[in-house]
Enzyme design. Structure first.
Site, PDB file in Angstrom:
ATOM      1  N   ASP A 220      66.844 -38.151 -68.429  1.00  0.00           N
ATOM      2  CA  ASP A 220      66.853 -38.283 -70.208  1.00  0.00           C
ATOM      3  C   ASP A 220      65.424 -38.550 -70.398  1.00  0.00           C
ATOM      4  O   ASP A 220      64.868 -38.121 -71.597  1.00  0.00           O
ATOM      5  CB  ASP A 220      67.798 -39.039 -70.727  1.00  0.00           C
TER       6      ASP A 220
ATOM      7  N   HIS B 176      70.174 -41.422 -68.581  1.00  0.00           N
ATOM      8  CA  HIS B 176      69.938 -40.954 -67.314  1.00  0.00           C
ATOM      9  C   HIS B 176      68.621 -41.086 -66.965  1.00  0.00           C
ATOM     10  O   HIS B 176      67.673 -40.811 -67.810  1.00  0.00           O
ATOM     11  CB  HIS B 176      70.542 -39.750 -67.332  1.00  0.00           C
TER      12      HIS B 176
END
Ligand code: XUL
Ligand code: CO
Length: 445
Positions: A110, A107
């Site tokens: 992340d 993501h």
């Protein structure tokens, strides 16, 4: 800016493929052998393993009752967030290279911590993606899929695309535009949308019809932008019935199929099926794969497992050869995963505090899936099940079955045949127990 780069796993070299019978080595593959041919294709190409960034490098070992238990220096509460993000990226590429997985997934949030403004967050993300691009080049590790986190920040508490506030929709659209373009830049093979908060907490405050229209619009905008920028990867929706919401609109494969049809998006999206999401929906993983395959929607897999005792999204690493053999059987019959793969959307247990536990978890999961692939290939090569199924439906290829499917029969004509005694069917055995025995004989080998 980068904090480098003593290895985080100094005692680990590249994980070896063990020759048969090498029982003394702990960290090695016993079933996974990337170059082994299975049904004319290398194991690595069948399985296309991906390490997920969020659980493997971002999860601190916290649960709802307690804080993180893992010693990961890049999670320190003080320190420069970007320096820690770089350190995490170094460790991620060290881990994935040593494991020998060909892909990763992430993501936006992340790999780059969110900042105070959208622009600053985007600049951080660009910096991290630049560094990741270099590491991908260096190591040969590829991107299976990218995605945007549209559920973590408080602004998304009432949903992203399905938020009552259109400004939140706009913010999510900006984030997805960026994440999709970065996925394209990194030659990602898919882009995933998981509707973590696209659902409701209570119908007392929810306009379900309105929210569903919003989600349809959002998915259409993503498909439109994909074509505009020339991204050739596959768009995927990931179903889940609930958690964190009480109910998620894209709750299972069948619900997504209906949704895609309603909004004229069939052909634009396939499905990323997660084991633990299927079981939370009250379906088996095999069921969800077979349903997707039946409608041409099989995209990719988030491999993990739940725990039947607590019925929650525990995201454990897969370890059941039986469950995975049935899944791989459906996948092989469907012609494989195409641009998809097996992404380990799975996390360590909170007590697994040794960094080496990350290796044990992934090795075990890769071996489980490899063994399952071999068993599924036997089911196909030896025609353990399919011949019986073909014969069971053979009636639809000739005679009245054929006429019905071709539209040459009506209720009246069928009534006439039955009434005249020309049709008088007798029950035939479905042979479930016999088929289960045949399956078990392969599983026991
Ligand atoms: C959450 C989940 C996500 C998606 C990507 O249950 O599965 O990690 O896979 O957003
Ligand atoms: Co997932």
């Amino acid at each position: 800016m980068s904090v480098t780069a003593d290895p985080f796993f100094p005692e680990i070299e590249r994980i070896p493929v063990l020759a048969n019978g090498a029982t003394s080595v702990d960290l090695g593959f016993r079933a996974y052998d990337p170059d082994r041919e299975v049904l004319g294709k290398r194991m690595e190409e069948h399985l296309r393993f991906a390490v997920c960034y969020w659980h493997t490098f971002c999860f601190p070992g916290a649960d709802v009752f307690g804080e993180g238990t893992f010693d990961r220096p890049w999670h320190a509460s003080e320190g420069d967030p970007m320096a820690m993000a770089h350190q995490k990226l170094d460790v991620a590429f060290e881990f994935i290279s040593k494991l020998g997985a060909p892909f990763f997934c992430f993501h936006d949030r992340d790999i780059a911590p969110e900042a105070d403004t959208y622009r600053e967050s985007a600049a951080r993300l660009d910096e991290m993606v630049d560094t990741a691009a270099g590491k991908m080049e260096e190591t040969g590790i590829r991107l299976l899929w990218g995605t945007a986190n549209l559920f973590g920040h408080p602004r998304y508490a009432a949903g992203a695309a399905t938020n009552p506030d259109p400004e939140v929709f706009a913010y999510a659209a900006a984030q997805v535009r960026h994440a999709l373009e970065l996925t394209h830049r990194l030659a990602g093979e898919n882009y995933v949308l998981w509707g973590g908060r696209e659902g409701y907490e209570t119908l007392l405050n929810t306009d379900l019809r309105r929210e569903s229209e919003q989600l349809g619009r959002f998915l259409a905008l993503v498909a439109e932008h994909k074509h505009k920028i020339g991204f050739e990867g596959q768009l995927l929706v990931e179903p889940k019935p609930f958690e964190p919401t009480k109910h998620q609109y894209d709750s299972d494969v069948a619900a997504i199929y209906a949704f895609l049809q309603k909004f004229d998006l069939v052909g634009e999206y396939k499905i990323n099926i997660e084991v633990n999401h299927a079981t939370l929906a009250g379906k088996s993983f095999q069921h969800e794969i077979a349903t997707a395959a039946a409608h041409g929607l099989l995209g990719s897999i988030d491999a993990n497992r739940g725990d039947p005792q607590n019925g929650w999204d525990t995201d454990q690493f897969p370890n059941s050869v039986e469950e995975m053999t049935l899944a791989l059987y459906e996948i092989l019959r469907a012609g494989g995963l195409g641009s998809g793969g097996f992404n380990f959307d799975a996390r360590l247990r909170r007590q697994s505090v040794d960094p080496l536990d990350l290796f044990h978890a992934h090795i075990g999961a890769m071996d489980t899936l490899s063994e399952s692939l071999l068993k599924a290939a036997i089911l196909i090569e030896e025609d353990t099940l399919q011949g019986f199924v073909d014969e069971r439906y053979a009636g639809w290829k000739t005679g009245v079955g054929c006429e019905i499917l071709e539209g040459n029969e009506s209720l009246e004509s069928l009534h006439a045949l039955v009434n005249a005694g020309a049709i008088d069917p007798r029950p035939r055995s479905g042979r479930q127990e016999w088929l289960e025995n045949r399956l078990n004989a392969v599983l026991r080998r």
